[in-house]
Design an enzyme around this catalytic site. Sequence first.
Site, PDB file in Angstrom:
ATOM      1  N   ASP A  99      66.934  10.067 -22.752  1.00  0.00           N
ATOM      2  CA  ASP A  99      66.222  10.031 -23.343  1.00  0.00           C
ATOM      3  C   ASP A  99      65.156  10.305 -23.404  1.00  0.00           C
ATOM      4  O   ASP A  99      64.758  10.306 -22.178  1.00  0.00           O
ATOM      5  CB  ASP A  99      65.882   8.191 -23.407  1.00  0.00           C
ATOM      6  CG  ASP A  99      64.910   7.137 -24.513  1.00  0.00           C
ATOM      7  OD1 ASP A  99      63.826   8.535 -24.527  1.00  0.00           O
ATOM      8  OD2 ASP A  99      65.186   6.892 -24.892  1.00  0.00           O
ATOM      9  N   ASP A 118      65.974  16.460 -33.310  1.00  0.00           N
ATOM     10  CA  ASP A 118      66.444  16.009 -34.748  1.00  0.00           C
ATOM     11  C   ASP A 118      66.007  14.184 -34.357  1.00  0.00           C
ATOM     12  O   ASP A 118      67.385  13.748 -33.103  1.00  0.00           O
ATOM     13  CB  ASP A 118      68.208  15.894 -34.054  1.00  0.00           C
ATOM     14  CG  ASP A 118      68.459  15.826 -35.545  1.00  0.00           C
ATOM     15  OD1 ASP A 118      67.990  14.702 -36.434  1.00  0.00           O
ATOM     16  OD2 ASP A 118      69.833  16.677 -35.626  1.00  0.00           O
ATOM     17  N   CYS A 130      66.807  13.292 -41.293  1.00  0.00           N
ATOM     18  CA  CYS A 130      67.785  13.179 -42.542  1.00  0.00           C
ATOM     19  C   CYS A 130      67.384  11.983 -43.386  1.00  0.00           C
ATOM     20  O   CYS A 130      68.031  11.235 -43.532  1.00  0.00           O
ATOM     21  CB  CYS A 130      69.442  12.973 -42.609  1.00  0.00           C
ATOM     22  SG  CYS A 130      69.861  11.773 -41.127  1.00  0.00           S
TER      23      CYS A 130
END
Length: 169
Positions: free
Chosen positions: A31, A47, A100
């Site tokens: 992480d 991302d 996205c």
Amino acid sequence: VTASGSSKQRMQRLQENMQRLNLRVTCSVADIRKLADTTLYDIVVLDAPCSATGTMRRHPDLAHLKSAGQIDKLTAVQREFMDSAARRVKPGGSLLYCVCSLLPAEGEDQANEFLQNNREFSLKPGEGSQIGDQSQFLTNEGYLRTLPSMSIGEHQALDGFFAAHFVRH
């Protein structure tokens, strides 16, 4: 190239793809908020985990799977990830943030808040030449934003996507 992600399966798949392509990439399951490594990079690509609302054209059930509370949690995680990613960018280096998502809360709002809270970064507006002369994908601010209503030539109905390029002073 160093790649980190919290999914062991995705990191394994990435490593396999990089080996297949004969590219050297160090993959780690981690992480970014908890990485002990303090290496600074020329470019950090984040991302970020998101609602995936940009893929609703292919996954229409997404509209019914995400609540407002879940979106609030995701945007909080995105801020934490961006802060962690920003700490890993060398002066003069770049941070590329992408999701996205169709939601401004995960895109434009997130990027604008990042700039307000991180004065050592500035936006590097996108240029049409960087994206195949598809300047219709650039917002007035210089962010990259695609929508399912957009197309590239014969490729109809793109996914929704957002990206911002920040440079550290």
